[in-house]
Design a protein around this motif. Structure first.
Motif, PDB file in Angstrom:
ATOM      1  N   ILE A  33      18.754  48.609  47.477  1.00  0.00           N
ATOM      2  CA  ILE A  33      17.617  48.748  46.553  1.00  0.00           C
ATOM      3  C   ILE A  33      17.143  50.200  46.453  1.00  0.00           C
ATOM      4  CG2 ILE A  33      16.832  46.382  46.815  1.00  0.00           C
ATOM      5  CD1 ILE A  33      14.671  47.413  48.722  1.00  0.00           C
ATOM      6  N   SER A  34      17.987  51.131  46.930  1.00  0.00           N
ATOM      7  CA  SER A  34      17.688  52.553  46.780  1.00  0.00           C
ATOM      8  C   SER A  34      18.358  53.080  45.526  1.00  0.00           C
ATOM      9  CB  SER A  34      18.187  53.339  48.005  1.00  0.00           C
ATOM     10  OG  SER A  34      17.563  52.918  49.189  1.00  0.00           O
ATOM     11  N   ASP A  35      18.005  54.298  45.149  1.00  0.00           N
ATOM     12  CA  ASP A  35      18.676  54.914  44.001  1.00  0.00           C
ATOM     13  C   ASP A  35      18.697  56.425  44.172  1.00  0.00           C
ATOM     14  OD1 ASP A  35      16.373  56.234  42.347  1.00  0.00           O
ATOM     15  OD2 ASP A  35      15.627  54.223  42.793  1.00  0.00           O
ATOM     16  N   GLY A  36      19.525  57.064  43.377  1.00  0.00           N
ATOM     17  CA  GLY A  36      19.657  58.515  43.451  1.00  0.00           C
ATOM     18  C   GLY A  36      18.618  59.260  42.659  1.00  0.00           C
ATOM     19  N   LYS A  37      17.748  58.517  41.970  1.00  0.00           N
ATOM     20  CA  LYS A  37      16.696  59.103  41.141  1.00  0.00           C
ATOM     21  C   LYS A  37      17.280  60.181  40.229  1.00  0.00           C
ATOM     22  CE  LYS A  37      12.564  57.739  43.574  1.00  0.00           C
ATOM     23  NZ  LYS A  37      11.184  58.135  43.926  1.00  0.00           N
ATOM     24  N   ASN A  38      16.788  61.422  40.350  1.00  0.00           N
ATOM     25  CA  ASN A  38      17.222  62.488  39.449  1.00  0.00           C
ATOM     26  C   ASN A  38      18.225  63.443  40.094  1.00  0.00           C
ATOM     27  OD1 ASN A  38      15.291  61.682  37.318  1.00  0.00           O
ATOM     28  ND2 ASN A  38      13.763  62.332  38.811  1.00  0.00           N
ATOM     29  N   SER A  39      19.021  62.933  41.029  1.00  0.00           N
ATOM     30  CA  SER A  39      20.052  63.753  41.666  1.00  0.00           C
ATOM     31  C   SER A  39      21.040  64.265  40.612  1.00  0.00           C
ATOM     32  CB  SER A  39      20.808  62.932  42.715  1.00  0.00           C
ATOM     33  OG  SER A  39      19.946  62.526  43.751  1.00  0.00           O
ATOM     34  N   PRO A  40      21.607  65.449  40.815  1.00  0.00           N
ATOM     35  CA  PRO A  40      22.503  66.034  39.811  1.00  0.00           C
ATOM     36  C   PRO A  40      23.882  65.393  39.741  1.00  0.00           C
ATOM     37  CG  PRO A  40      22.326  67.474  41.702  1.00  0.00           C
ATOM     38  CD  PRO A  40      21.331  66.372  41.928  1.00  0.00           C
ATOM     39  N   VAL A  41      24.126  64.349  40.523  1.00  0.00           N
ATOM     40  CA  VAL A  41      25.372  63.595  40.426  1.00  0.00           C
ATOM     41  C   VAL A  41      25.030  62.123  40.600  1.00  0.00           C
ATOM     42  CG1 VAL A  41      25.922  63.646  42.898  1.00  0.00           C
ATOM     43  CG2 VAL A  41      27.775  63.514  41.238  1.00  0.00           C
ATOM     44  N   LYS A  42      25.757  61.264  39.929  1.00  0.00           N
ATOM     45  CA  LYS A  42      25.479  59.829  40.020  1.00  0.00           C
ATOM     46  C   LYS A  42      25.884  59.306  41.399  1.00  0.00           C
ATOM     47  CE  LYS A  42      26.405  55.390  37.752  1.00  0.00           C
ATOM     48  NZ  LYS A  42      24.985  54.998  37.823  1.00  0.00           N
ATOM     49  N   LEU A  43      24.981  58.560  42.020  1.00  0.00           N
ATOM     50  CA  LEU A  43      25.235  57.977  43.334  1.00  0.00           C
ATOM     51  C   LEU A  43      25.085  56.465  43.248  1.00  0.00           C
ATOM     52  CD1 LEU A  43      23.074  60.479  45.412  1.00  0.00           C
ATOM     53  CD2 LEU A  43      25.577  60.419  45.361  1.00  0.00           C
ATOM     54  N   ASP A  44      26.101  55.741  43.743  1.00  0.00           N
ATOM     55  CA  ASP A  44      25.976  54.287  43.773  1.00  0.00           C
ATOM     56  C   ASP A  44      25.488  53.843  45.143  1.00  0.00           C
ATOM     57  OD1 ASP A  44      28.205  54.293  45.498  1.00  0.00           O
ATOM     58  OD2 ASP A  44      29.620  53.950  43.852  1.00  0.00           O
ATOM     59  N   ASN A  45      25.288  52.555  45.327  1.00  0.00           N
ATOM     60  CA  ASN A  45      24.744  52.048  46.587  1.00  0.00           C
ATOM     61  C   ASN A  45      25.647  52.325  47.778  1.00  0.00           C
ATOM     62  OD1 ASN A  45      23.500  49.299  44.671  1.00  0.00           O
ATOM     63  ND2 ASN A  45      22.308  50.993  45.474  1.00  0.00           N
ATOM     64  N   ASP A  46      26.971  52.368  47.538  1.00  0.00           N
ATOM     65  CA  ASP A  46      27.901  52.690  48.627  1.00  0.00           C
ATOM     66  C   ASP A  46      27.742  54.139  49.063  1.00  0.00           C
ATOM     67  OD1 ASP A  46      30.109  51.860  50.365  1.00  0.00           O
ATOM     68  OD2 ASP A  46      31.294  53.307  49.224  1.00  0.00           O
ATOM     69  N   ASP A  47      27.558  55.038  48.100  1.00  0.00           N
ATOM     70  CA  ASP A  47      27.298  56.444  48.436  1.00  0.00           C
ATOM     71  C   ASP A  47      26.041  56.558  49.286  1.00  0.00           C
ATOM     72  OD1 ASP A  47      29.450  57.547  46.928  1.00  0.00           O
ATOM     73  OD2 ASP A  47      28.263  57.401  45.092  1.00  0.00           O
ATOM     74  N   ILE A  48      24.996  55.879  48.868  1.00  0.00           N
ATOM     75  CA  ILE A  48      23.716  55.954  49.566  1.00  0.00           C
ATOM     76  C   ILE A  48      23.834  55.366  50.967  1.00  0.00           C
ATOM     77  CG2 ILE A  48      21.314  55.170  49.528  1.00  0.00           C
ATOM     78  CD1 ILE A  48      21.507  55.277  46.438  1.00  0.00           C
ATOM     79  N   PHE A  49      24.576  54.273  51.100  1.00  0.00           N
ATOM     80  CA  PHE A  49      24.821  53.672  52.417  1.00  0.00           C
ATOM     81  C   PHE A  49      25.462  54.687  53.362  1.00  0.00           C
ATOM     82  CE2 PHE A  49      27.937  51.603  55.226  1.00  0.00           C
ATOM     83  CZ  PHE A  49      27.095  50.823  56.009  1.00  0.00           C
ATOM     84  N   LYS A  50      26.467  55.411  52.873  1.00  0.00           N
ATOM     85  CA  LYS A  50      27.163  56.400  53.704  1.00  0.00           C
ATOM     86  C   LYS A  50      26.229  57.543  54.107  1.00  0.00           C
ATOM     87  CE  LYS A  50      31.695  55.460  51.641  1.00  0.00           C
ATOM     88  NZ  LYS A  50      32.755  55.979  50.729  1.00  0.00           N
ATOM     89  N   ILE A  51      25.386  57.983  53.187  1.00  0.00           N
ATOM     90  CA  ILE A  51      24.445  59.061  53.486  1.00  0.00           C
ATOM     91  C   ILE A  51      23.487  58.652  54.612  1.00  0.00           C
ATOM     92  CG2 ILE A  51      22.453  60.338  52.577  1.00  0.00           C
ATOM     93  CD1 ILE A  51      23.931  60.392  49.856  1.00  0.00           C
ATOM     94  N   ILE A  52      22.971  57.430  54.523  1.00  0.00           N
ATOM     95  CA  ILE A  52      22.006  56.978  55.528  1.00  0.00           C
ATOM     96  C   ILE A  52      22.684  56.750  56.874  1.00  0.00           C
ATOM     97  CG2 ILE A  52      20.271  55.228  56.119  1.00  0.00           C
ATOM     98  CD1 ILE A  52      20.104  54.542  53.141  1.00  0.00           C
ATOM     99  N   MET A  53      23.862  56.115  56.854  1.00  0.00           N
ATOM    100  CA  MET A  53      24.530  55.737  58.115  1.00  0.00           C
ATOM    101  C   MET A  53      24.843  56.923  59.006  1.00  0.00           C
ATOM    102  SD  MET A  53      24.790  52.576  58.899  1.00  0.00           S
ATOM    103  CE  MET A  53      26.000  52.772  60.223  1.00  0.00           C
ATOM    104  N   GLU A  54      25.034  58.096  58.407  1.00  0.00           N
ATOM    105  CA  GLU A  54      25.331  59.276  59.214  1.00  0.00           C
ATOM    106  C   GLU A  54      24.170  59.699  60.097  1.00  0.00           C
ATOM    107  OE1 GLU A  54      27.064  62.595  57.241  1.00  0.00           O
ATOM    108  OE2 GLU A  54      28.357  61.372  55.970  1.00  0.00           O
ATOM    109  N   ARG A  55      22.979  59.162  59.819  1.00  0.00           N
ATOM    110  CA  ARG A  55      21.809  59.524  60.619  1.00  0.00           C
ATOM    111  C   ARG A  55      21.195  58.304  61.313  1.00  0.00           C
ATOM    112  NH1 ARG A  55      21.163  63.976  62.887  1.00  0.00           N
ATOM    113  NH2 ARG A  55      18.887  63.704  62.915  1.00  0.00           N
ATOM    114  N   VAL A  56      22.034  57.290  61.563  1.00  0.00           N
ATOM    115  CA  VAL A  56      21.556  56.109  62.287  1.00  0.00           C
ATOM    116  C   VAL A  56      22.064  56.168  63.728  1.00  0.00           C
ATOM    117  CG1 VAL A  56      21.745  53.595  62.439  1.00  0.00           C
ATOM    118  CG2 VAL A  56      21.308  54.702  60.244  1.00  0.00           C
TER     119      VAL A  56
END
Length: 396
Positions: A373-396
């Motif tokens: 239920i997250s989104d990339g908002k106004n990021s300069p590249v399109k991010l899908d939920n899998d991208d966002i999952f990977k970004i978060i998991m690196e800091r868990v």
């Protein structure tokens, strides 16, 4: 000059009347004079400001004006119950104005209460994505006095309200009239902020500046504010963290945070803040921790994806410019500049001891739920939920 900077049209939001600099707290006396012999609400944190020498000084200012003050404590990020209970108390004491002295959560709470005092229903009915009612365009006069440098709430037209739990949320109450009538930023108050909060809130401000600067909705208006603020933050944040009594550094970060509030309101934010809202609804984790722990990895991930898509993209140019501003150094090419930005953010994450999200109860299952239920908002590249999952998991 590259005239492409005018490609995005814009409308600038209203900003508060601002009193900035050492000793500016004294302006409070003049501001509250019209409310002599009336009642006001003073929003504070649970103990931080109330245990300082300035609480007594401000209390005396109210006493001299014969103003009855109702003190309302906000122990953390404000909840609907916090605001509804505060409004009830304010109405029973016939409050005429609101002052919020504290961090972003305290300012958000005071701002929300100032407008909710004029509404007919509880705050949930007016929250974006939760309620369906529209706010009346009127509020009690509101004065913001930040004691941290992070959210920029002292300059924005919204308040973030959280209800934590399995079905929790973190949503905004928003209206143009919610902008503070007056904002007072005095570095004498900011030196009281401990190193941990300085780091967390400072990384939030830096995240907001970076995300609004590279935003697809950025304009010449927001860039002209964000660019020098990034340069100031690059010098001021490490100093404010290592020497909290450095008033120049405190002033620098206060300005950077204030500006970040203006730029986020006018250019929007990116994926880090797209994660922060749902994450803060599920788990009681400080907003600054989410921003501070994710910004380096999110920046690296987006930059890598931009290089794969188009090495000459506008987004990469903006990241390279942000790098030179924040690091204070020039690099031979875009790639080196972008790498230097990621390196600096990574270094700060380590130097400032920004916690991993697992320390607050995040695991893979909750990260997947959050990413969904997250989104990339106004990021300069399109991010899908899998991208966002990977970004978060690196800091868990």
């Amino acid at each position: 000059m590259d005239i492409d900077i005018f490609k995005n049209s814009f409308q600038a939001s209203v900003i508060p009347a601002l009193f900035f600099g050492e000793g500016s707290l004294s302006s409070l006396e003049k501001i509250i004079t019209p409310y002599k012999e009336k009642s006001g609400a003073l929003f504070t944190g649970k103990s931080f400001f109330k245990n300082s020498i300035y609480f007594e000084k401000i209390s005396n200012i109210f006493k001299e004006k014969n103003i009855k003050i109702i003190t309302i404590e906000i122990p953390g990020e404000p909840s609907p119950d916090n605001i509804d209970n505060a409004v009830k108390e304010m109405r029973s004491n016939n409050v005429s104005f609101v002052v919020a002295i504290g961090g972003g959560s305290v300012v958000d709470a005071g701002k929300a209460a100032s407008i909710m005092a004029m509404q007919d229903e509880g705050i949930k009915e007016y929250l974006e994505g939760v309620g369906t009612k529209a706010l009346k365009g009127t509020k009690l006069p509101f004065i913001a006095v930040p004691t941290t440098s992070g959210t920029g709430s002292e300059a924005t037209k919204n308040s973030v309200i959280s209800e934590v739990g399995d079905n929790g949320f973190k949503k905004s109450l928003r209206h143009d009239i919610m902008v503070s009538d007056y904002t007072i930023i005095d570095p004498a108050l900011l030196v009281l902020c401990p190193p941990t909060v300085t780091a967390w809130s400072g990384m939030d401000a830096v995240t907001q500046l970076i995300e609004s600067y590279v935003s697809t909705k950025a304009t010449i208006f927001t860039d002209s504010l964000a660019a020098p603020a990034l340069e100031i933050a690059g010098k001021a944040l490490p100093l404010a963290f290592s020497d909290g009594n450095n008033k120049q550094a405190r002033s620098g970060m206060a300005w950077a945070a204030y500006v970040s509030g203006i730029t986020l309101a006018n250019a929007g934010l990116g994926v880090v803040h797209g994660v922060a809202s749902p994450a803060g609804g599920y788990i009681n984790v400080p907003h600054g921790v989410i921003c501070g722990t994710l910004i380096a990895n999110a920046t690296r991930y987006i930059i890598d994806k931009l290089f794969k898509a188009d090495p000459k993209s506008e987004g990469l140019k903006k990241y390279a410019q942000a790098s030179m501003l924040l690091t204070g150094k020039e690099y031979g090419n875009i790639k080196d500049s972008c790498n230097a930005l990621v390196d600096l953010l990574t270094k700060w994450t380590l130097d400032f001891n920004i916690p991993l999200l697992k320390n607050y109860g995040f695991d893979e299952a909750l990260v997947r739920k959050t990413a969904k239920i997250s989104d990339g908002k106004n990021s300069p590249v399109k991010l899908d939920n899998d991208d966002i999952f990977k970004i978060i998991m690196e800091r868990v």
